[in-house]
Motif scaffolding. Structure first.
Motif, mmCIF file in Angstrom:
data_model
loop_
_atom_site.group_PDB
_atom_site.id
_atom_site.type_symbol
_atom_site.label_atom_id
_atom_site.label_comp_id
_atom_site.label_asym_id
_atom_site.label_seq_id
_atom_site.Cartn_x
_atom_site.Cartn_y
_atom_site.Cartn_z
ATOM 1 N N THR A 1 0.212 -8.595 0.667
ATOM 2 C CA THR A 1 -0.479 -8.770 1.947
ATOM 3 C C THR A 1 0.036 -7.783 2.982
ATOM 4 O OG1 THR A 1 1.091 -10.509 2.574
ATOM 5 C CG2 THR A 1 -0.979 -11.207 1.571
ATOM 6 N N VAL A 2 1.357 -7.579 2.998
ATOM 7 C CA VAL A 2 1.941 -6.655 3.978
ATOM 8 C C VAL A 2 1.622 -5.212 3.608
ATOM 9 C CG1 VAL A 2 4.079 -5.846 5.032
ATOM 10 C CG2 VAL A 2 3.770 -8.280 4.538
ATOM 11 N N LEU A 3 1.774 -4.873 2.332
ATOM 12 C CA LEU A 3 1.502 -3.503 1.885
ATOM 13 C C LEU A 3 0.054 -3.118 2.135
ATOM 14 C CD1 LEU A 3 2.434 -0.941 0.369
ATOM 15 C CD2 LEU A 3 1.739 -2.077 -1.760
ATOM 16 N N ALA A 4 -0.863 -4.037 1.847
ATOM 17 C CA ALA A 4 -2.283 -3.753 2.024
ATOM 18 C C ALA A 4 -2.651 -3.549 3.486
ATOM 19 C CB ALA A 4 -3.113 -4.891 1.436
ATOM 20 N N SER A 5 -1.864 -4.115 4.398
ATOM 21 C CA SER A 5 -2.099 -3.891 5.828
ATOM 22 C C SER A 5 -1.391 -2.632 6.317
ATOM 23 C CB SER A 5 -1.615 -5.095 6.636
ATOM 24 O OG SER A 5 -2.290 -6.273 6.243
ATOM 25 N N LEU A 6 -0.260 -2.313 5.695
ATOM 26 C CA LEU A 6 0.491 -1.121 6.098
ATOM 27 C C LEU A 6 -0.246 0.165 5.737
ATOM 28 C CD1 LEU A 6 4.212 -1.971 5.235
ATOM 29 C CD2 LEU A 6 3.295 -1.365 7.482
#
Length: 321
Positions: free
Chosen positions: A276-281
């Motif tokens: 979730t974090v990587l896909a937003s970063l």
């Protein structure tokens, strides 16, 4: 500004052939003006004062009013408006949010420049959907039509489709190298080989959801990246907990091993939170590089999530088994 930034503004889809009137004009005078002019859209009449937009009149209301009624008595506030430098996608977002068939475009002084009509909004929605589809499929260039892809020369088709596929091949080979480093662990516990596809698939799915939301959100809203990433992390932890528990129970049953169930459950939990974090970063990184964030979708995110999720899985296996 990115090379494609100008093309993405509403400037090129703003219609200037739209009807306007003054606040003191009567219905009869406005109707007389409407006849015989090649309007691109006449659904809305924009009310001006010193060239500044002060209101709007729906054509339906105009036709129902008495001929002697003044525009000032029929108009309603034109609160939904766009600036010429606004991204096209924001025009769609605003039209849907405000339930408007078209949105006026005004300059910094409030002077009417034109309007983004319903046809332009529909075309933009189609274009954005098409770009997202192509990019998520690993086709790099934006603005490519499906019909063009179907009839393009072999060389052009290969150039459009091959780069990300080759990148995916390299990532796949790299994943094989990673797996080979845990050969001894796999030999000792052959059941571990059952679950890498599940771990990678869940990480990809969670990441794809998060990235789709992030790309659209960053395009149409002014978002503080810090709180947004924290929110996505919390969502990932909650989703990861649910998936981890059910996945761990399922793995325990399939492998008939509580230890493997724990490894799979923890891997799903951590991989989901990271995804979730990587896909937003990724979209944030593209924005900071002044590049269309939609370019971060699909193969790039998938490749990174695959690598990270598999490494997490084998590290848990190596530590707990």
């Amino acid at each position: 500004m990115a090379p494609d930034a100008v093309d993405r503004t509403i400037t090129r889809i703003t219609s200037t052939k739209i009807p306007t009137c003054q606040s003191e004009d009567t219905v009869a005078a406005i109707l007389e003006q409407l006849v015989g002019n090649p309007w691109e859209s006449a659904d809305t009449i924009y009310v001006l004062k010193d060239r500044r937009l002060i209101g709007r009149i729906d054509i339906t209301n105009l036709l129902q009013a008495a001929d002697t009624t003044h525009a000032s008595h029929l108009m309603e506030p034109a609160e939904a408006r766009l600036h010429p430098d606004t991204d096209r996608e924001h025009a769609v977002f605003l039209a849907v949010k405000e339930d408007r068939a078209e949105i006026p475009v005004v300059d910094s002084d409030g002077r009417l420049v034109g309007a983004v009509t319903s046809q332009a909004i529909i075309d933009t929605m189609h274009r954005e959907h098409l770009e997202s589809t192509l990019l998520s499929a690993g086709i790099q260039k934006t603005g490519i039509k499906i019909t063009d892809l179907a009839s393009a020369r072999v060389r052009s088709a290969v150039r459009s489709r091959a780069p990300w596929l080759l990148f995916g091949l390299v990532v796949g080979l790299f994943l094989s190298v990673i797996s080979s480093q845990f050969e001894a662990t796999l030999r000792e516990t052959i059941a571990l080989a059952f679950f890498p596809p599940v771990i990678a698939y869940i990480a990809d799915s969670v990441g794809t959801q998060s990235e789709a939301i992030a790309v659209r959100a960053f395009a149409v809203m002014d978002i503080d990246y810090g709180p947004y990433l924290l929110r996505e992390l919390l969502i990932g932890l909650v989703i990861g907990s649910m998936i981890g528990v059910f996945g761990g129970l399922g793995a325990t049953f399939i492998a008939d091993s509580l230890q493997i169930g724990v490894v799979v459950g923890l891997s799903l939990f951590v991989s989901s939170a990271v995804a979730t974090v990587l896909a937003s970063l990724i979209p944030i990184g593209f924005i900071l590089l002044d590049v269309d964030p939609a370019l971060g979708s699909g193969p790039l995110a998938t490749a990174l999530q695959d690598i990270i999720s598999i490494v997490i899985y084998f590290l848990f296996a190596l530590t707990l088994l």
